[in-house]
Design a protein around this motif. Structure first.
Motif, PDB file in Angstrom:
ATOM      1  N   MET A   1       0.725  -1.060  -0.069  1.00  0.00           N
ATOM      2  CA  MET A   1      -0.119   0.045  -0.006  1.00  0.00           C
ATOM      3  C   MET A   1       0.773   1.274  -0.012  1.00  0.00           C
ATOM      4  SD  MET A   1      -3.216  -0.898   2.453  1.00  0.00           S
ATOM      5  CE  MET A   1      -2.732   0.285   3.778  1.00  0.00           C
ATOM      6  N   THR A   2       0.261   2.346  -0.496  1.00  0.00           N
ATOM      7  CA  THR A   2       0.903   3.610  -0.305  1.00  0.00           C
ATOM      8  C   THR A   2      -0.224   4.491   0.414  1.00  0.00           C
ATOM      9  OG1 THR A   2       2.059   3.391  -2.522  1.00  0.00           O
ATOM     10  CG2 THR A   2       1.973   5.465  -1.718  1.00  0.00           C
ATOM     11  N   ILE A   3       0.540   5.233   1.316  1.00  0.00           N
ATOM     12  CA  ILE A   3      -0.301   6.451   2.124  1.00  0.00           C
ATOM     13  C   ILE A   3       0.430   7.672   1.965  1.00  0.00           C
ATOM     14  CG2 ILE A   3      -0.919   6.837   4.421  1.00  0.00           C
ATOM     15  CD1 ILE A   3      -1.788   3.876   3.626  1.00  0.00           C
ATOM     16  N   ALA A   4      -0.487   8.673   1.321  1.00  0.00           N
ATOM     17  CA  ALA A   4      -0.213   9.892   1.439  1.00  0.00           C
ATOM     18  C   ALA A   4      -0.661  10.614   2.724  1.00  0.00           C
ATOM     19  CB  ALA A   4      -1.012  10.454   0.241  1.00  0.00           C
ATOM     20  N   VAL A   5       0.195  11.710   3.093  1.00  0.00           N
ATOM     21  CA  VAL A   5       0.136  12.365   4.406  1.00  0.00           C
ATOM     22  C   VAL A   5       0.047  14.060   4.055  1.00  0.00           C
ATOM     23  CG1 VAL A   5       0.692  12.576   6.800  1.00  0.00           C
ATOM     24  CG2 VAL A   5       0.972  10.229   5.733  1.00  0.00           C
ATOM     25  N   ASP A   6      -0.656  14.572   4.518  1.00  0.00           N
ATOM     26  CA  ASP A   6      -0.670  15.991   4.507  1.00  0.00           C
ATOM     27  C   ASP A   6       0.392  16.505   5.373  1.00  0.00           C
ATOM     28  OD1 ASP A   6      -1.458  18.717   3.709  1.00  0.00           O
ATOM     29  OD2 ASP A   6      -2.767  18.669   5.413  1.00  0.00           O
ATOM     30  N   PHE A   7       1.047  17.746   5.122  1.00  0.00           N
ATOM     31  CA  PHE A   7       1.980  18.129   6.188  1.00  0.00           C
ATOM     32  C   PHE A   7       1.327  19.077   7.330  1.00  0.00           C
ATOM     33  CE2 PHE A   7       5.420  21.400   7.196  1.00  0.00           C
ATOM     34  CZ  PHE A   7       6.087  20.269   7.946  1.00  0.00           C
ATOM     35  N   ASP A   8       0.811  20.189   6.671  1.00  0.00           N
ATOM     36  CA  ASP A   8       0.449  21.199   7.673  1.00  0.00           C
ATOM     37  C   ASP A   8      -0.938  20.639   8.214  1.00  0.00           C
ATOM     38  OD1 ASP A   8       2.397  23.299   7.599  1.00  0.00           O
ATOM     39  OD2 ASP A   8       1.411  23.693   5.499  1.00  0.00           O
ATOM     40  N   ILE A  46       4.626  12.428   1.597  1.00  0.00           N
ATOM     41  CA  ILE A  46       4.192  13.653   2.078  1.00  0.00           C
ATOM     42  C   ILE A  46       3.757  14.580   1.194  1.00  0.00           C
ATOM     43  CG2 ILE A  46       4.547  15.589   3.801  1.00  0.00           C
ATOM     44  CD1 ILE A  46       4.783  12.743   5.080  1.00  0.00           C
ATOM     45  N   PHE A  47       2.241  14.699   1.048  1.00  0.00           N
ATOM     46  CA  PHE A  47       1.801  15.750   0.165  1.00  0.00           C
ATOM     47  C   PHE A  47       1.449  17.122   0.754  1.00  0.00           C
ATOM     48  CE2 PHE A  47      -2.354  17.095  -2.101  1.00  0.00           C
ATOM     49  CZ  PHE A  47      -1.814  17.379  -3.324  1.00  0.00           C
ATOM     50  N   THR A  48       2.119  18.199   0.000  1.00  0.00           N
ATOM     51  CA  THR A  48       2.126  19.570   0.557  1.00  0.00           C
ATOM     52  C   THR A  48       2.112  20.550  -0.379  1.00  0.00           C
ATOM     53  OG1 THR A  48       3.291  20.971   2.049  1.00  0.00           O
ATOM     54  CG2 THR A  48       4.485  19.512   0.648  1.00  0.00           C
ATOM     55  N   THR A  49       1.327  21.686   0.143  1.00  0.00           N
ATOM     56  CA  THR A  49       1.261  22.929  -1.165  1.00  0.00           C
ATOM     57  C   THR A  49       2.767  23.599  -0.841  1.00  0.00           C
ATOM     58  OG1 THR A  49       0.258  24.122   0.664  1.00  0.00           O
ATOM     59  CG2 THR A  49      -1.043  22.878  -1.164  1.00  0.00           C
ATOM     60  N   ARG A  50       3.346  23.381   0.215  1.00  0.00           N
ATOM     61  CA  ARG A  50       4.688  24.007   0.213  1.00  0.00           C
ATOM     62  C   ARG A  50       5.768  23.666  -0.885  1.00  0.00           C
ATOM     63  NH1 ARG A  50       5.321  26.626   5.336  1.00  0.00           N
ATOM     64  NH2 ARG A  50       3.655  26.097   6.776  1.00  0.00           N
ATOM     65  N   GLU A  51       6.931  24.247  -0.531  1.00  0.00           N
ATOM     66  CA  GLU A  51       7.925  23.757  -1.396  1.00  0.00           C
ATOM     67  C   GLU A  51       8.434  22.703  -0.792  1.00  0.00           C
ATOM     68  OE1 GLU A  51       9.178  24.956  -4.279  1.00  0.00           O
ATOM     69  OE2 GLU A  51       7.704  26.381  -4.156  1.00  0.00           O
ATOM     70  N   PRO A  52       8.585  21.406  -1.573  1.00  0.00           N
ATOM     71  CA  PRO A  52       8.869  20.209  -0.861  1.00  0.00           C
ATOM     72  C   PRO A  52      10.124  20.093  -0.365  1.00  0.00           C
ATOM     73  CG  PRO A  52       7.853  19.790  -3.132  1.00  0.00           C
ATOM     74  CD  PRO A  52       7.938  21.295  -2.690  1.00  0.00           C
ATOM     75  N   GLU A  53      11.108  20.903  -0.918  1.00  0.00           N
ATOM     76  CA  GLU A  53      12.606  21.116  -0.404  1.00  0.00           C
ATOM     77  C   GLU A  53      12.628  21.558   1.119  1.00  0.00           C
ATOM     78  OE1 GLU A  53      11.981  22.269  -3.257  1.00  0.00           O
ATOM     79  OE2 GLU A  53      12.930  20.810  -4.534  1.00  0.00           O
ATOM     80  N   TYR A  93      -5.584   9.076   1.689  1.00  0.00           N
ATOM     81  CA  TYR A  93      -4.804  10.250   2.060  1.00  0.00           C
ATOM     82  C   TYR A  93      -5.232  10.582   3.485  1.00  0.00           C
ATOM     83  CZ  TYR A  93      -3.258  11.551  -2.610  1.00  0.00           C
ATOM     84  OH  TYR A  93      -2.491  11.715  -3.752  1.00  0.00           O
ATOM     85  N   LEU A  94      -4.161  11.060   4.349  1.00  0.00           N
ATOM     86  CA  LEU A  94      -4.305  11.713   5.614  1.00  0.00           C
ATOM     87  C   LEU A  94      -4.333  12.742   5.479  1.00  0.00           C
ATOM     88  CD1 LEU A  94      -4.913  10.538   8.564  1.00  0.00           C
ATOM     89  CD2 LEU A  94      -2.429  10.305   8.655  1.00  0.00           C
ATOM     90  N   ASP A  95      -5.611  13.761   5.752  1.00  0.00           N
ATOM     91  CA  ASP A  95      -5.458  15.113   5.573  1.00  0.00           C
ATOM     92  C   ASP A  95      -6.358  15.763   6.671  1.00  0.00           C
ATOM     93  OD1 ASP A  95      -6.110  17.774   4.910  1.00  0.00           O
ATOM     94  OD2 ASP A  95      -5.531  17.082   2.820  1.00  0.00           O
ATOM     95  N   ASP A  96      -5.983  16.811   7.423  1.00  0.00           N
ATOM     96  CA  ASP A  96      -6.926  17.367   8.495  1.00  0.00           C
ATOM     97  C   ASP A  96      -8.175  17.927   7.610  1.00  0.00           C
ATOM     98  OD1 ASP A  96      -5.390  20.617   8.921  1.00  0.00           O
ATOM     99  OD2 ASP A  96      -4.808  19.254   7.489  1.00  0.00           O
ATOM    100  N   ARG A  97      -8.126  18.341   6.537  1.00  0.00           N
ATOM    101  CA  ARG A  97      -9.345  19.211   5.739  1.00  0.00           C
ATOM    102  C   ARG A  97     -10.040  18.470   4.824  1.00  0.00           C
ATOM    103  NH1 ARG A  97      -7.315  25.193   5.360  1.00  0.00           N
ATOM    104  NH2 ARG A  97      -6.366  25.501   7.183  1.00  0.00           N
ATOM    105  N   ALA A  98      -9.858  17.244   4.926  1.00  0.00           N
ATOM    106  CA  ALA A  98     -10.601  16.222   3.995  1.00  0.00           C
ATOM    107  C   ALA A  98     -12.095  16.346   4.248  1.00  0.00           C
ATOM    108  CB  ALA A  98      -9.978  14.598   3.936  1.00  0.00           C
ATOM    109  N   VAL A  99     -12.754  16.291   3.295  1.00  0.00           N
ATOM    110  CA  VAL A  99     -14.395  15.816   3.281  1.00  0.00           C
ATOM    111  C   VAL A  99     -14.480  14.420   2.705  1.00  0.00           C
ATOM    112  CG1 VAL A  99     -16.448  16.225   2.727  1.00  0.00           C
ATOM    113  CG2 VAL A  99     -15.109  18.466   3.338  1.00  0.00           C
ATOM    114  N   PRO A 100     -14.685  13.485   3.523  1.00  0.00           N
ATOM    115  CA  PRO A 100     -14.991  11.882   2.939  1.00  0.00           C
ATOM    116  C   PRO A 100     -16.052  11.881   1.956  1.00  0.00           C
ATOM    117  CG  PRO A 100     -15.171  12.046   5.354  1.00  0.00           C
ATOM    118  CD  PRO A 100     -15.035  13.280   4.841  1.00  0.00           C
ATOM    119  N   PHE A 101     -15.758  11.407   0.799  1.00  0.00           N
ATOM    120  CA  PHE A 101     -16.760  11.219  -0.342  1.00  0.00           C
ATOM    121  C   PHE A 101     -17.644   9.876  -0.073  1.00  0.00           C
ATOM    122  CE2 PHE A 101     -18.530  10.054  -4.435  1.00  0.00           C
ATOM    123  CZ  PHE A 101     -18.966  11.326  -4.718  1.00  0.00           C
ATOM    124  N   THR A 102     -18.699  10.005  -0.238  1.00  0.00           N
ATOM    125  CA  THR A 102     -19.794   8.872  -0.337  1.00  0.00           C
ATOM    126  C   THR A 102     -20.626   8.735  -1.367  1.00  0.00           C
ATOM    127  OG1 THR A 102     -21.313   9.430   1.315  1.00  0.00           O
ATOM    128  CG2 THR A 102     -19.689   7.990   1.813  1.00  0.00           C
TER     129      THR A 102
END
Length: 117
Positions: A1-8, A46-53, A93-102
């Motif tokens: 499995m691959t898990i994406a994690v939001d940063f902020d 890690i998935f982020t809108t910041r500069e990855p570096e 995707y693990l994200d603090d602002r996600a809205v689960p879609f059903t």
């Protein structure tokens, strides 16, 4: 499995919002241990809108091995974090602002102005 994690808000506490663009807070409680636990069993990026570096440097000082360069739609490397602003394929995707879609009716109800109060 691959898990994406939001940063902020998931790894970085992000108590002041974007502020001046710096990474100013400590990690969220349990975040570093949680990342290590996920990395022991799955590929994690890690998935982020910041500069990855910028994010990779912050994580590297906390003893994570990070990469910011990757071609392709998948990340399958265990034991190493990819930090990216690209939305790659992931099992979750693990994200603090996600809205689960059903379904769309529920999504629109969840996104209605009344639901945001």
């Amino acid at each position: 499995m691959t898990i994406a994690v939001d940063f902020d808000g998931v790894i970085h506490a992000y108590s002041k919002g974007w502020a001046n663009g710096t990474i100013y807070d400590p990690p969220m409680p349990g975040a570093l241990e949680g990342l290590r636990q996920l990395m022991a069993q799955d590929a994690v990026f890690i998935f982020t809108t910041r500069e990855p570096e910028q994010v990779a440097k912050w994580l590297s000082t906390r003893r994570f091995i990070c990469r910011t360069e990757h071609d392709g739609p998948f990340w399958n490397v265990r034991g190493q974090l990819l930090v990216t602003n690209r939305k790659l394929a992931a099992t979750a995707y693990l994200d603090d602002r996600a809205v689960p879609f059903t379904d769309w009716a529920q999504a629109l109800a969840d996104l209605a102005p009344e639901a945001q109060r």
